[in-house]
Design a protein around this motif. Sequence first.
Motif, PDB file in Angstrom:
ATOM      1  N   ILE A  38       0.873  -1.167   0.000  1.00 43.02           N
ATOM      2  CA  ILE A  38       0.000   0.000   0.000  1.00 43.02           C
ATOM      3  C   ILE A  38       0.912   1.218   0.000  1.00 43.02           C
ATOM      4  O   ILE A  38       1.736   1.382   0.902  1.00 43.02           O
ATOM      5  CB  ILE A  38      -0.930   0.019   1.231  1.00 43.02           C
ATOM      6  CG1 ILE A  38      -1.836  -1.214   1.215  1.00 43.02           C
ATOM      7  CG2 ILE A  38      -1.742   1.310   1.273  1.00 43.02           C
ATOM      8  CD1 ILE A  38      -2.659  -1.395   2.479  1.00 43.02           C
ATOM      9  N   VAL A  39       0.767   2.038  -1.019  1.00 51.29           N
ATOM     10  CA  VAL A  39       1.605   3.229  -1.153  1.00 51.29           C
ATOM     11  C   VAL A  39       0.804   4.439  -0.681  1.00 51.29           C
ATOM     12  O   VAL A  39      -0.356   4.613  -1.054  1.00 51.29           O
ATOM     13  CB  VAL A  39       2.067   3.436  -2.613  1.00 51.29           C
ATOM     14  CG1 VAL A  39       2.894   4.700  -2.751  1.00 51.29           C
ATOM     15  CG2 VAL A  39       2.860   2.226  -3.092  1.00 51.29           C
ATOM     16  N   TYR A  40       1.445   5.247   0.152  1.00 52.55           N
ATOM     17  CA  TYR A  40       0.854   6.486   0.643  1.00 52.55           C
ATOM     18  C   TYR A  40       1.521   7.646  -0.064  1.00 52.55           C
ATOM     19  O   TYR A  40       2.699   7.592  -0.387  1.00 52.55           O
ATOM     20  CB  TYR A  40       1.103   6.638   2.151  1.00 52.55           C
ATOM     21  CG  TYR A  40       0.349   5.656   3.000  1.00 52.55           C
ATOM     22  CD1 TYR A  40      -0.825   6.023   3.641  1.00 52.55           C
ATOM     23  CD2 TYR A  40       0.813   4.358   3.175  1.00 52.55           C
ATOM     24  CE1 TYR A  40      -1.516   5.124   4.436  1.00 52.55           C
ATOM     25  CE2 TYR A  40       0.127   3.446   3.965  1.00 52.55           C
ATOM     26  CZ  TYR A  40      -1.034   3.843   4.590  1.00 52.55           C
ATOM     27  OH  TYR A  40      -1.712   2.952   5.367  1.00 52.55           O
ATOM     28  N   ASP A  41       0.761   8.728  -0.268  1.00 51.76           N
ATOM     29  CA  ASP A  41       1.392   9.953  -0.726  1.00 51.76           C
ATOM     30  C   ASP A  41       0.777  11.125   0.018  1.00 51.76           C
ATOM     31  O   ASP A  41      -0.217  10.971   0.714  1.00 51.76           O
ATOM     32  CB  ASP A  41       1.320  10.123  -2.250  1.00 51.76           C
ATOM     33  CG  ASP A  41      -0.090  10.226  -2.793  1.00 51.76           C
ATOM     34  OD1 ASP A  41      -1.013  10.585  -2.042  1.00 51.76           O
ATOM     35  OD2 ASP A  41      -0.276   9.956  -3.984  1.00 51.76           O
ATOM     36  N   GLY A  42       1.413  12.261  -0.081  1.00 53.20           N
ATOM     37  CA  GLY A  42       0.941  13.448   0.611  1.00 53.20           C
ATOM     38  C   GLY A  42       2.053  14.075   1.410  1.00 53.20           C
ATOM     39  O   GLY A  42       3.236  13.903   1.098  1.00 53.20           O
ATOM     40  N   ILE A  43       1.670  14.767   2.454  1.00 52.69           N
ATOM     41  CA  ILE A  43       2.625  15.439   3.332  1.00 52.69           C
ATOM     42  C   ILE A  43       2.609  14.713   4.674  1.00 52.69           C
ATOM     43  O   ILE A  43       1.590  14.730   5.379  1.00 52.69           O
ATOM     44  CB  ILE A  43       2.245  16.925   3.523  1.00 52.69           C
ATOM     45  CG1 ILE A  43       2.167  17.625   2.161  1.00 52.69           C
ATOM     46  CG2 ILE A  43       3.241  17.632   4.443  1.00 52.69           C
ATOM     47  CD1 ILE A  43       1.493  18.980   2.204  1.00 52.69           C
ATOM     48  N   PRO A  44       3.733  14.053   5.040  1.00 53.10           N
ATOM     49  CA  PRO A  44       3.754  13.275   6.284  1.00 53.10           C
ATOM     50  C   PRO A  44       3.326  14.115   7.501  1.00 53.10           C
ATOM     51  O   PRO A  44       3.774  15.244   7.681  1.00 53.10           O
ATOM     52  CB  PRO A  44       5.221  12.843   6.414  1.00 53.10           C
ATOM     53  CG  PRO A  44       5.734  12.858   5.007  1.00 53.10           C
ATOM     54  CD  PRO A  44       5.011  13.998   4.335  1.00 53.10           C
TER      55      PRO A  44
END
Length: 106
Positions: A38-44
């Motif tokens: 599962i790949v996440y993207d955005g601003i941690p």
Amino acid sequence: QRITASKVIKRFIMNSKKTAFIVEHDFIMATYLADRVIVYDGIPGVETTAHSPQSLVPGMNTFLKQLNITFRRDPSNFRPRINKLDSIKDKEQKLAGNYFFMEDDD
């Protein structure tokens, strides 16, 4: 030791015929254990989006493309190695859209 631990974990999961959700930050263990990611993207820590599970290679390609990093397998020990930024291998893999390889491609 990490590979040995990974083998024990993977054997346990396979023998129990269950699905396991493993959060692992060690790249070697994660790629050994995973068949889907599962790949996440955005601003941690601010805003993130989790994408649908993908099989290992496409998922790792998506993740590594976000980081602008390409990996190869070391031919002597098969461990993942980061290509030097803008090296010939790095440029070739990016051009082909192959940020991650499971096997040595030479």
